[in-house]
Design a protein around this motif. Structure first.
Motif, short mmCIF file in Angstrom:
data_model
loop_
_atom_site.label_atom_id
_atom_site.label_comp_id
_atom_site.label_asym_id
_atom_site.label_seq_id
_atom_site.Cartn_x
_atom_site.Cartn_y
_atom_site.Cartn_z
N GLY A 380 39.18 39.71 43.04
CA GLY A 380 38.94 38.87 44.09
C GLY A 380 40.06 39.40 45.17
O GLY A 380 40.64 40.35 44.88
N ARG A 381 39.99 38.62 46.24
CA ARG A 381 40.62 39.08 47.47
C ARG A 381 41.60 37.88 48.00
O ARG A 381 40.92 36.82 47.91
CB ARG A 381 39.52 39.37 48.66
CG ARG A 381 40.57 39.94 49.85
CD ARG A 381 39.51 40.50 50.89
NE ARG A 381 38.61 39.68 51.13
CZ ARG A 381 37.22 39.62 51.23
NH1 ARG A 381 36.67 40.79 50.28
NH2 ARG A 381 36.26 38.77 51.58
N LEU A 382 43.02 37.94 48.07
CA LEU A 382 43.84 37.23 48.46
C LEU A 382 43.68 37.29 50.17
O LEU A 382 43.81 38.14 50.64
CB LEU A 382 45.19 37.39 47.90
CG LEU A 382 46.17 36.43 48.24
CD1 LEU A 382 45.90 35.37 47.38
CD2 LEU A 382 47.63 37.36 48.16
N ALA A 383 43.74 35.82 50.77
CA ALA A 383 43.75 35.81 51.95
C ALA A 383 44.82 36.28 52.49
O ALA A 383 46.00 36.15 52.02
CB ALA A 383 43.71 34.18 52.34
N PRO A 384 44.81 36.99 53.62
CA PRO A 384 45.83 37.88 54.26
C PRO A 384 47.20 36.99 54.59
O PRO A 384 48.22 37.44 54.58
CB PRO A 384 45.17 38.25 55.86
CG PRO A 384 43.84 38.17 55.34
CD PRO A 384 43.56 37.14 54.61
N ASP A 385 46.94 35.53 54.90
CA ASP A 385 48.09 34.71 55.32
C ASP A 385 48.78 34.19 54.10
O ASP A 385 49.80 33.34 54.11
CB ASP A 385 47.86 33.53 56.31
CG ASP A 385 46.56 32.78 55.80
OD1 ASP A 385 45.94 33.16 54.83
OD2 ASP A 385 46.26 31.68 56.68
N LEU A 386 48.05 34.42 52.87
CA LEU A 386 48.97 33.56 51.59
C LEU A 386 49.76 34.68 50.68
O LEU A 386 49.66 35.76 50.76
CB LEU A 386 47.78 33.37 50.50
CG LEU A 386 46.86 32.06 50.94
CD1 LEU A 386 45.86 31.75 49.96
CD2 LEU A 386 47.54 30.97 51.09
N LYS A 387 50.78 34.01 50.36
CA LYS A 387 52.01 34.72 49.73
C LYS A 387 51.84 34.36 48.13
O LYS A 387 51.37 33.14 47.84
CB LYS A 387 53.29 34.49 50.08
CG LYS A 387 53.30 34.94 51.69
CD LYS A 387 53.03 36.33 51.88
CE LYS A 387 52.98 36.73 53.51
NZ LYS A 387 52.34 38.20 53.56
N TRP A 388 52.34 35.05 47.19
CA TRP A 388 52.37 34.51 45.76
C TRP A 388 53.18 33.43 45.48
O TRP A 388 52.93 32.51 44.61
CB TRP A 388 52.89 35.72 45.21
CG TRP A 388 51.82 36.73 44.96
CD1 TRP A 388 51.71 38.03 45.59
CD2 TRP A 388 50.50 36.62 44.34
NE1 TRP A 388 50.54 38.64 45.35
CE2 TRP A 388 49.62 37.94 44.47
CE3 TRP A 388 49.81 35.60 43.54
CZ2 TRP A 388 48.30 38.06 44.04
CZ3 TRP A 388 48.67 35.99 43.01
CH2 TRP A 388 47.88 37.02 43.16
#
Length: 455
Positions: A380-388
């Motif tokens: 899967g791909r994490l949205a660029p503006d999301l952080k853990w």
């Protein structure tokens, strides 16, 4: 004709002349005295006097009130707040002298005697909650066809996170309750996430966090609830063939009518009722009818169409679902007795504590690990503006089980004493998850705002 605030000035005549006003004469209604002429009535063809502006504003406000109420019920925070109010009222009433009246109403049977009868509690759980699942089905169809789930790579991250949020809570609940009576029945209870409540807390506490976090939570919660619905169908249903075939035929007819662009509500409402009744008679939990009909509804707009049938249906049903159906279900399901004896029993009951551990610890660990595994292995791909840290806060928030967890509790446990203890576990686990998740997201939101202000 008497002068109005917006009419042009006219020469004063004996008929229109007015006596000078004293300081308080404007506050007193004028009375007709002896010899005073009667007020003129507009003749046919003459314009009517204009209503004073203040009265016009009041009239417009009254006319707009229903539309404003519906708009308010469509706001995400509203559904969660009303759900919380319903559950709180149930707890208050169940622990006051009104408890006998509450139980009497909850177990009052309504219907056609000798034909179809359900208690008020079952009407709320089986019928009203079908509207909630209909909205879930419509949202899921929209996301699959035209929304975020259309991009498989981006959709896989919250879907795999949802899978982790189902497997880990079930495993933790089973481990905590292992060896106790009811251990085999408790594991499905903490697998669900309450969409309305979780989104409401996110909207309140994460105002400075990226909008992609909401999409992540919405997709995760829908996938979560879809898994819970599949469990309900598989674990708590013993299908009867003939009613089930009738249900399948009704859904097929629904799809056909959608394809033929039939839009009349007078066709779809009876079909929906027949589908619900057929599934109820098939011994499959009737709320699943809502999901099936939602998925069968067309979601793409035709040329010249203002909105698709799915969007129009969701727009109309959402206020009823959020403002009435879900709060009423919460009111008739969350009423458990909380006293010294019951709290002592809850504190020593491993089956009830398993639900708390599954919702709070299981969801936080499972969702975070699922999302991280999907990202690490390239699924899967994490949205660029999301952080853990954003994902971790939402993972804790997913422990708000409420609606579906309460429903599964009622289906899994027939012993009322054990059912009340497990419901207490659902309420406690959901409350802890909500408070801790809100604190984490609020702190994260403040950090983002502070960093943005320094740039």
């Amino acid at each position: 004709m008497s002068e109005t605030p917006d009419s042009p000035e006219t020469p004063e005549t004996p008929e229109t002349a007015q006596t000078p006003e004293t300081p308080d004469s404007a506050e007193r209604p004028k009375r007709l005295g002896v010899g005073q002429p009667m007020p003129k009535v507009p003749q046919l063809g003459q314009p009517m006097p204009q209503m004073p502006r203040r009265k016009m504003r009041i009239v417009r406000g009254v006319r707009r009130a229903p539309q404003e109420a519906l708009r308010f019920l469509r706001v995400e925070t509203t559904g969660g707040i009303l759900l919380l109010i319903g559950a709180a009222l149930a707890l208050i009433v169940a622990n006051t002298p009104l408890s006998h009246l509450y139980e009497e109403i909850r177990h009052t049977y309504i219907g056609i005697d000798g034909v179809f009868m359900l208690s008020v509690q079952h009407w709320a759980a089986d019928f009203l909650l079908a509207f909630f699942f209909l909205v879930v089905g419509l949202e899921l169809k929209r996301e699959l066809v035209v929304g975020e789930l259309r991009d498989i790579k981006q959709a896989m991250l919250p879907i795999i996170a949802a899978a982790g949020g189902i497997i880990v809570p079930a495993g933790i609940a089973l481990a905590v309750a292992w060896g106790e009576p009811g251990a085999a029945d408790v594991w499905p209870v903490p697998v669900a996430t309450d969409i309305a409540f979780a989104l409401a807390i996110l909207a309140l506490c994460a105002k400075n966090l990226p909008s992609s976090l909401r999409i992540f939570l919405l997709t995760l919660a829908i996938a979560d609830d879809l898994g819970a619905i599949a469990m309900i169908a598989a674990l708590y249903s013993k299908p009867q063939v003939l009613p089930l075939l009738i249900f399948v035929a009704v859904v097929a007819l629904w799809v056909f009518l959608q394809a033929k662009r039939v839009r009349s509500l007078w066709i779809y409402i009876p079909l929906g009722l027949v589908a619900w009744f057929a599934l109820f008679e098939a011994d499959v939990h009737a709320t699943i009818a809502g999901v099936a009909l939602g998925l069968a509804t067309r979601v793409k707009r035709d040329k010249g169409e203002h909105e698709s049938p799915a969007v129009a249906a969701e727009h109309k049903i959402q206020p009823f679902s959020a403002g009435f159906a879900v709060p009423v279900f919460a009111f008739f399901s969350a009423g458990v007795v909380l006293n010294g004896e019951s709290l002592s029993a809850f504190a020593t009951d491993r089956v009830a504590l398993a639900v708390v551990a599954g919702l709070f610890l299981g969801k936080a660990i499972g969702v975070t690990l699922g999302a991280f595994a999907a990202y690490k292995f390239g699924w899967g791909r994490l949205a660029p503006d999301l952080k853990w840290p954003d994902i971790a806060g939402v993972a804790i928030l997913c422990g708000c089980g409420f609606t579906v967890s309460l429903l599964i509790t009622e289906l899994a446990f027939t012993d009322l004493a054990q059912q009340d203890l497990v419901k207490t576990g659902v309420l406690a686990g959901s409350a802890i998850s909500a408070l801790v998740g809100a604190a984490v997201l609020s702190r994260r939101s403040r950090t983002v705002r502070r960093v943005a202000a320094q740039v």
